[in-house]
Design an enzyme around this catalytic site. Structure first.
Site, PDB file in Angstrom:
ATOM      1  CE  LYS A  61      39.827  62.185  -4.702  1.00 29.38           C
ATOM      2  NZ  LYS A  61      39.613  61.273  -3.574  1.00 29.38           N
TER       3      LYS A  61
HETATM    4  P1  NAD Z   1      31.921  54.516  -8.014  1.00 26.85           P
HETATM    5  O1  NAD Z   1      32.154  55.190  -9.308  1.00 26.85           O
HETATM    6  O2  NAD Z   1      32.386  53.119  -7.809  1.00 26.85           O
HETATM    7  O3  NAD Z   1      30.341  54.546  -7.660  1.00 26.85           O
HETATM    8  C1  NAD Z   1      29.598  55.729  -7.635  1.00 26.85           C
HETATM    9  C2  NAD Z   1      28.130  55.357  -7.429  1.00 26.85           C
HETATM   10  O4  NAD Z   1      27.376  56.565  -7.296  1.00 26.85           O
HETATM   11  C3  NAD Z   1      27.518  54.600  -8.594  1.00 26.85           C
HETATM   12  O5  NAD Z   1      26.591  53.658  -8.101  1.00 26.85           O
HETATM   13  C4  NAD Z   1      26.776  55.707  -9.355  1.00 26.85           C
HETATM   14  O6  NAD Z   1      25.704  55.200 -10.148  1.00 26.85           O
HETATM   15  C5  NAD Z   1      26.267  56.526  -8.185  1.00 26.85           C
HETATM   16  N1  NAD Z   1      25.871  57.872  -8.540  1.00 26.85           N
HETATM   17  C6  NAD Z   1      26.480  58.729  -9.375  1.00 26.85           C
HETATM   18  N2  NAD Z   1      25.769  59.869  -9.461  1.00 26.85           N
HETATM   19  C7  NAD Z   1      24.695  59.719  -8.639  1.00 26.85           C
HETATM   20  C8  NAD Z   1      23.587  60.535  -8.301  1.00 26.85           C
HETATM   21  N3  NAD Z   1      23.454  61.749  -8.829  1.00 26.85           N
HETATM   22  N4  NAD Z   1      22.681  60.050  -7.425  1.00 26.85           N
HETATM   23  C9  NAD Z   1      22.821  58.820  -6.885  1.00 26.85           C
HETATM   24  N5  NAD Z   1      23.843  57.999  -7.175  1.00 26.85           N
HETATM   25  C10 NAD Z   1      24.762  58.453  -8.045  1.00 26.85           C
HETATM   26  O7  NAD Z   1      32.557  55.489  -6.902  1.00 26.85           O
HETATM   27  P2  NAD Z   1      33.066  55.092  -5.448  1.00 26.85           P
HETATM   28  O8  NAD Z   1      34.497  54.724  -5.544  1.00 26.85           O
HETATM   29  O9  NAD Z   1      32.094  54.183  -4.802  1.00 26.85           O
HETATM   30  O10 NAD Z   1      33.033  56.528  -4.733  1.00 26.85           O
HETATM   31  C11 NAD Z   1      31.831  57.048  -4.156  1.00 26.85           C
HETATM   32  C12 NAD Z   1      32.178  58.181  -3.221  1.00 26.85           C
HETATM   33  O11 NAD Z   1      33.052  57.716  -2.196  1.00 26.85           O
HETATM   34  C13 NAD Z   1      32.898  59.369  -3.871  1.00 26.85           C
HETATM   35  O12 NAD Z   1      32.502  60.548  -3.241  1.00 26.85           O
HETATM   36  C14 NAD Z   1      34.367  59.084  -3.557  1.00 26.85           C
HETATM   37  O13 NAD Z   1      35.147  60.263  -3.578  1.00 26.85           O
HETATM   38  C15 NAD Z   1      34.239  58.495  -2.178  1.00 26.85           C
HETATM   39  N6  NAD Z   1      35.382  57.669  -1.778  1.00 26.85           N
HETATM   40  C16 NAD Z   1      35.741  56.571  -2.487  1.00 26.85           C
HETATM   41  C17 NAD Z   1      36.798  55.786  -2.049  1.00 26.85           C
HETATM   42  C18 NAD Z   1      37.205  54.512  -2.755  1.00 26.85           C
HETATM   43  O14 NAD Z   1      38.022  53.773  -2.191  1.00 26.85           O
HETATM   44  N7  NAD Z   1      36.680  54.184  -3.906  1.00 26.85           N
HETATM   45  C19 NAD Z   1      37.508  56.141  -0.888  1.00 26.85           C
HETATM   46  C20 NAD Z   1      37.105  57.274  -0.185  1.00 26.85           C
HETATM   47  C21 NAD Z   1      36.036  58.026  -0.640  1.00 26.85           C
END
Ligand code: NAD
Length: 409
Positions: free
Chosen positions: A102
């Site tokens: 990561k």
């Molecule tokens: P992203 O940046 O696309 O979206 C993040 C979202 O969370 C946004 O809507 C943002 O406004 C919101 N957010 C941020 N801080 C916040 C808070 N304090 N309270 C409420 N909402 C808040 O990110 P993503 O890719 O959707 O990733 C989200 C989670 O999923 C992370 O933990 C990431 O590690 C995990 N994840 C993502 C993927 C992927 O394929 N993108 C895969 C596995 C896990």
């Protein structure tokens, strides 16, 4: 407690059941390589921007390191280490031929222009290109990064190492990406929701859901759950939440967010706070934003009947103990959000084959891997009367330690 300590706590709960020797435990917990680089770019204003980037390569016994890149103000070495370790257990749990890694850059991508983001991404790759690559370490999107960032990474990597689209996944479909990758994590969360609700003699249709986070994962999760008749009563982003006990209209919300870039102001529900969302009396609560959301106090206050961890590391160990004691099942992150890395693997395979798979094939194979891994985890949890998280780690640790033993130390 810090993030890496929390992940190691979960590891230890499963490791205890496996009678690992202390040396093997240390081997499995300790990251193999950690890199921290200064990334300096010229900002649009002409000023110099100094940023710090990280890449942690946790374990490579099962194959090349694999894991996302996060752009967020809370990114640091400990978080990268914790998330890298989770990737090792996640890729093993869903049986992909990868290890775990990561990384990311400490920055606020919402405050950077597109040009600044491009320069930042390229300069970061300039610093770490020799440690990544199709058979070394394959980055992917995470919070704050998207398909465009992956396209810049592929292009920048190519300048140093030669054209090789398999060096990164999550690229745009028309630029060596894969069908279904962007929606893969949310698609997987919806599959896992169907599986766990089925075991609990419930179904998606007729159940109420609250989703924290409306980025890549939250948005697609809502869309796929909505298609199966879920009643999504609360959704939030970093700026606030919106609630509607009769169910939110997800297509309308998408139109609102496309114009306003945030949920706040959506007329199809009442404004609310993130805390109200997390404590709402729903059937299923899905954290899909930051890590470290549930502490002990919040875990006592949660009224949901089931938690599905779409985000990475949303639950601190003391909160996990409370959920276990209260009989609230938690589907752990290393399974719930594994759909993303599964389709990243399909993208990598397609890049290596110079061949494209249709969406139906990708979704079918993603579903199969998730359903198989869910069944193995759930059955073990039932048989041994342990939490799903401990069961998931148990399977993953067996696979990784076996690879170390077979490969030779
Ligand atoms: P992203 O940046 O696309 O979206 C993040 C979202 O969370 C946004 O809507 C943002 O406004 C919101 N957010 C941020 N801080 C916040 C808070 N304090 N309270 C409420 N909402 C808040 O990110 P993503 O890719 O959707 O990733 C989200 C989670 O999923 C992370 O933990 C990431 O590690 C995990 N994840 C993502 C993927 C992927 O394929 N993108 C895969 C596995 C896990």
């Amino acid at each position: 407690m810090q993030a890496f300590e929390a992940t190691s706590f979960y590891f230890d709960q499963a490791a205890k059941l496996l009678d690992l020797t202390e040396n093997i435990r240390t081997l499995l917990v300790t990251p193999e390589r950690e890199v921290r680089v200064e990334v300096v770019i010229e900002l649009d204003s002409g000023a110099i921007g100094n940023f710090i980037g990280y890449r942690v390569q946790h374990d490579s016994a099962r194959g090349p390191y694999k894991g996302g890149l996060r752009y967020h103000p809370l990114v640091d070495q400990d978080e990268a280490r914790s998330l890298a370790s989770l990737m090792t257990w996640k890729t093993a749990l869903v049986d992909l031929p990868y290890g775990g890694a990561k990384g990311g850059i400490n920055c606020d991508p919402t405050k950077l222009s597109r040009g600044e983001l491009e320069r930042l991404s390229r300069r970061f790759i300039e610093k770490i290109h020799d440690m990544i690559g199709p058979f070394k370490d394959i980055p992917a999107p995470d919070m704050g990064t998207d398909a465009q960032v992956m396209a810049w990474i592929m292009n920048e990597y190519g300048k140093f190492e030669g054209f090789n689209p398999a060096c990164v996944t999550g690229k745009p479909v028309e630029f060596h990406g894969s069908e279904g990758r962007e929606a893969a994590t949310g698609y997987g969360v919806a599959i896992i929701a169907r599986e766990i609700l089925g075991r609990l003699k419930r179904s998606i249709a007729g159940s109420t859901f609250a989703i924290q986070g409306y980025g890549n994962v939250g948005r697609h999760t809502a869309r796929f759950l909505g298609r199966q008749g879920a009643k999504i009563v609360a959704i939030s982003d970093a700026y606030g939440a919106v609630m509607n006990p009769s169910g939110l209209d997800i297509a309308e919300l998408d139109r609102h967010v496309a114009v306003n870039r945030k949920i706040v102001g959506f007329k199809g529900g009442d404004p609310a706070t993130n805390d109200q969302l997390l404590m709402s009396p729903v059937d299923v609560l899905i954290p899909a934003a930051l890590g470290g959301i549930f502490d002990k106090e919040l875990a006592q206050a949660v009224q949901a009947k089931l938690i599905i961890e779409a985000a990475n590391s949303p639950t601190w160990p003391e909160a996990d103990l409370v959920f276990n004691a209260r009989g609230i099942p938690v589907v752990p992150d290393i399974l719930a959000n594994a759909g993303g890395v599964i389709v990243s693997y399909f993208e990598w395979v397609q890049n290596l084959q110079h061949f494209r798979w249709p969406l139906e094939q990708i979704q079918r194979e993603e579903e199969k891997r998730l359903v198989d891994a869910f069944g193995e985890m759930y059955d073990l949890a039932e048989r041994k009367q342990i939490s799903m998280r401990t069961a998931a780690f148990y399977h993953a640790i067996i696979r990784v330690s076996r690879a170390h033993a077979l490969g030779g130390m």
